[in-house]
Design an enzyme around this catalytic site. Structure first.
Site, PDB file in Angstrom:
ATOM      1  CG  ASP A 102      -2.214   0.554   1.075  1.00  0.00           C
ATOM      2  OD1 ASP A 102      -2.310   1.631   0.464  1.00  0.00           O
ATOM      3  OD2 ASP A 102      -3.194  -0.051   1.547  1.00  0.00           O
ATOM      4  CG  ASP A 206      -4.386   5.804   0.946  1.00  0.00           C
ATOM      5  OD1 ASP A 206      -5.253   4.961   1.202  1.00  0.00           O
ATOM      6  OD2 ASP A 206      -4.246   6.871   1.570  1.00  0.00           O
ATOM      7  CG  HIS A 325      -9.019  -0.905   5.060  1.00  0.00           C
ATOM      8  ND1 HIS A 325      -8.951  -1.012   3.689  1.00  0.00           N
ATOM      9  CD2 HIS A 325      -8.423   0.264   5.366  1.00  0.00           C
ATOM     10  CE1 HIS A 325      -8.338   0.054   3.201  1.00  0.00           C
ATOM     11  NE2 HIS A 325      -8.008   0.844   4.190  1.00  0.00           N
ATOM     12  CG  ASP A 326     -11.154   2.664   4.261  1.00  0.00           C
ATOM     13  OD1 ASP A 326     -10.588   2.672   5.365  1.00  0.00           O
ATOM     14  OD2 ASP A 326     -10.546   2.920   3.195  1.00  0.00           O
TER      15      ASP A 326
HETATM   16  C1  GLC Z   1      -7.686   5.460   2.325  1.00  0.00           C
HETATM   17  C2  GLC Z   1      -7.511   4.297   3.264  1.00  0.00           C
HETATM   18  C3  GLC Z   1      -8.078   4.689   4.599  1.00  0.00           C
HETATM   19  C4  GLC Z   1      -7.306   5.875   5.125  1.00  0.00           C
HETATM   20  C5  GLC Z   1      -7.294   7.007   4.105  1.00  0.00           C
HETATM   21  C6  GLC Z   1      -6.235   8.019   4.443  1.00  0.00           C
HETATM   22  O1  GLC Z   1      -9.000   5.748   2.058  1.00  0.00           O
HETATM   23  O2  GLC Z   1      -8.100   3.156   2.703  1.00  0.00           O
HETATM   24  O3  GLC Z   1      -8.056   3.634   5.516  1.00  0.00           O
HETATM   25  O4  GLC Z   1      -7.877   6.346   6.305  1.00  0.00           O
HETATM   26  O5  GLC Z   1      -6.998   6.557   2.812  1.00  0.00           O
HETATM   27  O6  GLC Z   1      -4.969   7.511   4.173  1.00  0.00           O
END
Ligand code: GLC
Length: 535
Positions: A102, A206, A325-326
């Site tokens: 990531d 991301d 995960h979000d």
């Molecule tokens: C992305 C990730 C999330 C994070 C955000 C800021 O959306 O999946 O978990 O909080 O970016 O990095």
């Protein structure tokens, strides 16, 4: 057959998304780690996984669970050491499993040395690496513009020492980098080379559409859905950057990338696909969220899927995910309790047979569910800030359910988040011994996908528009046709068609009979047929 050495492995393979905090704890501190992942590689291999994507494992103060990075070239001590990571790479590669990192390019932790320097004085050479602005002229205490964070809070934080604001798209502990400064790009491209040289197989980027902001920092208009009036994302410079990113990646053979382009419901496949460029000059794949926001009806799925496919450039490649995960776990969206496992199986058939790379979120293969976390145990800062309106994202980050042992076999100690209450019945061990389990269904489907070239490479044509609440499509490669029939309904249905000459490759219900007039599908049944188009 699937070839893990092909430069196109990422098109035809299956990616498994690991949330490292929750996958497997090897040292019994209650937190998952890299040696834990290594222990489970054989499980992943047996499942049929060809690549793993790790949510961030870099050094981090963990304000945003690793998405706030303070050293891009180190492993966080919760997860192990750099040697552990190298070991993971070697062990995964030995099994033909690729490793995708990531990569958070939009922001760093406020504790990253770059930001510490940047905030130390207005004259510091790294000042311009972040987005600093004085209060609005003549208006003491006024933020530079009206931008808000992704969770609806003010996105500027005042620094008392240097008397300016800095911009943050997420928490204030995640300062946005200024990509208009060429040194930032150089530094981040060095980071990428560091990992590529080590042998990682690609990156998940991301929030990549947020990376550039309007250079004049114009206010967003209140009508948030009108794209032309939103100035803190989707800037043309992002596309330029991705072209350079692709050149860098292409200078290493067989690498891949996937970008996160989050858009609120109903999703925006046009925007997502735009980051694929002509299909070969920007990202390899993009996550589009429209399927996540589609209700459980075959016509809706038809509309969403065709809408997404239409936007993919001719040389581009689609990909699909159901949970992350979000956004939470897909089973949450399968409205009726009584049929949720049936629906999870149908979803599995969909994911494994669509044209495009499937991404499986850890635990999805056993039907793990969102967990309601008690207030005292909420770890996601969003949950703590917005409680009780939003309990945060922990619900889909609970420990992997390996067995019915204490703590679901995840750890010997109390895990960092509570284990789901259903772990005694929903766990890997139990499902391994049950040929009808979601896990067994996933295994069969992924094996089938590996075997059948048409499922990997075949073109997709929808058969109808989801009439009768059955989603039907065909995948054709050469003289071979694979037909997929998914009954979204709670009732038995007949799909009409002459299938006398077809073979039944797979069914979620195992009682299917083909005939010259059609196939009778049980409630929530998914069926895969194969026939030859020759002669
Ligand atoms: C992305 C990730 C999330 C994070 C955000 C800021 O959306 O999946 O978990 O909080 O970016 O990095």
């Amino acid at each position: 057959m699937y070839d893990s050495n092909s430069p196109d492995w990422w098109k035809y393979g299956v990616v498994y998304h690991i949330y490292p905090h929750s996958f497997k704890d090897s040292n019994d501190d209650g937190i998952g780690d890299i040696p834990g992942i290594i222990k489970k590689l054989d499980y992943l291999k047996e499942l049929g996984v060809d690549a793993i994507w790790l949510s961030p494992v870099y050094s981090s103060p963990m304000v945003d669970m690793g998405y706030d990075i303070c050293d891009y070239q180190n492993i966080d001590e919760h997860y192990g050491t750099m040697d552990d990571f190298k070991n993971l790479l070697a062990e995964a590669h030995q099994r033909g499993i690729r490793v995708i990192m990531d990569l958070v390019l939009n922001h760093t932790s406020d504790l990253h040395p770059w930001f510490l320097q940047s905030r130390s004085s207005r004259k510091n050479p790294k000042r311009d690496w972040y987005i600093w602005r004085p209060p609005r002229k003549g208006q003491k205490g006024k933020k530079p513009n009206n931008w808000i964070t992704n969770f609806g809070k003010k996105a500027w934080r005042y620094d008392h020492k240097t008397k300016e604001y800095y911009y943050h798209s997420f928490f204030w502990q995640q300062a946005d980098l200024n990509w208009r400064n060429p040194e930032v790009k150089e530094a981040m491209f060095d980071v990428m080379r560091f990992w590529l040289d080590m042998g990682v197989d690609g990156f998940r980027l991301d929030v990549i559409n947020l990376i550039y902001k309007d250079k004049d920092l114009r206010n967003n208009k209140s009508r948030v859905f009108k794209k032309s009036e939103i100035h803190n994302r989707n800037q043309p410079e992002a596309y330029e950057l991705l072209r350079d990113f692709r050149k860098l990646l292409d200078s290493y053979p067989g690498k891949t990338s996937v970008g996160e382009i989050y858009t609120p419901p109903p999703g925006d496949p046009f925007l997502a696909a735009s980051f694929l460029g002509n299909g070969t000059d920007m990202l390899h794949m993009v996550f589009d969220f429209s399927l996540i926001f589609t209700l459980w009806r075959a016509p809706g799925y038809y509309k969403t899927l065709t809408g997404y496919y239409e936007k993919i450039p001719a040389d581009g490649w689609p990909c699909f995910f159901l949970s992350n995960h979000d956004i939470g776990r897909s089973i949450r969206r399968l409205l009726w309790e009584w049929s949720k496992y049936e629906r999870a199986k149908l979803h599995a058939v969909l994911l494994a047979t669509l044209k495009g790379t499937p991404f499986i979120y850890y635990g999805e293969e056993i039907g793990m569910e969102n967990v309601t976390i008690p207030k005292t145990h909420i770890r996601d800062l969003y949950g703590r800030l917005l409680y009780p309106f939003f309990r945060g994202r922990d619900r889909a980050r609970t420990p992997m359910q390996w067995s019915d042992k204490p703590h679901a076999g995840f750890s010997k100690e109390t895990p960092w988040l509570p284990v789901a209450g259903n772990y005694a019945t929903v766990n890997v061990k139990k499902q391994q011994d049950d040929s009808n389990s979601i896990l067994s269904i996933y295994k069969s489907l992924l094996a089938l996908r590996k075997k059948e070239v048409a499922l990997q490479k075949g073109d997709i044509t929808f058969l109808g528009k989801g009439e009768n609440n059955i989603l039907a499509y065909s995948r054709v490669y050469g003289q071979e046709e694979i037909i997929v029939l998914l009954n979204f309904s709670r009732r038995k249905k007949k799909y009409k068609g002459a299938f006398g000459n077809a073979a039944l490759l797979f069914s979620t219900h195992k009682s299917t009979k083909l005939s010259e007039t059609g196939v009778v599908l049980q409630a929530m049944e998914g069926v895969i047929l194969k026939r030859s188009l020759a002669g």
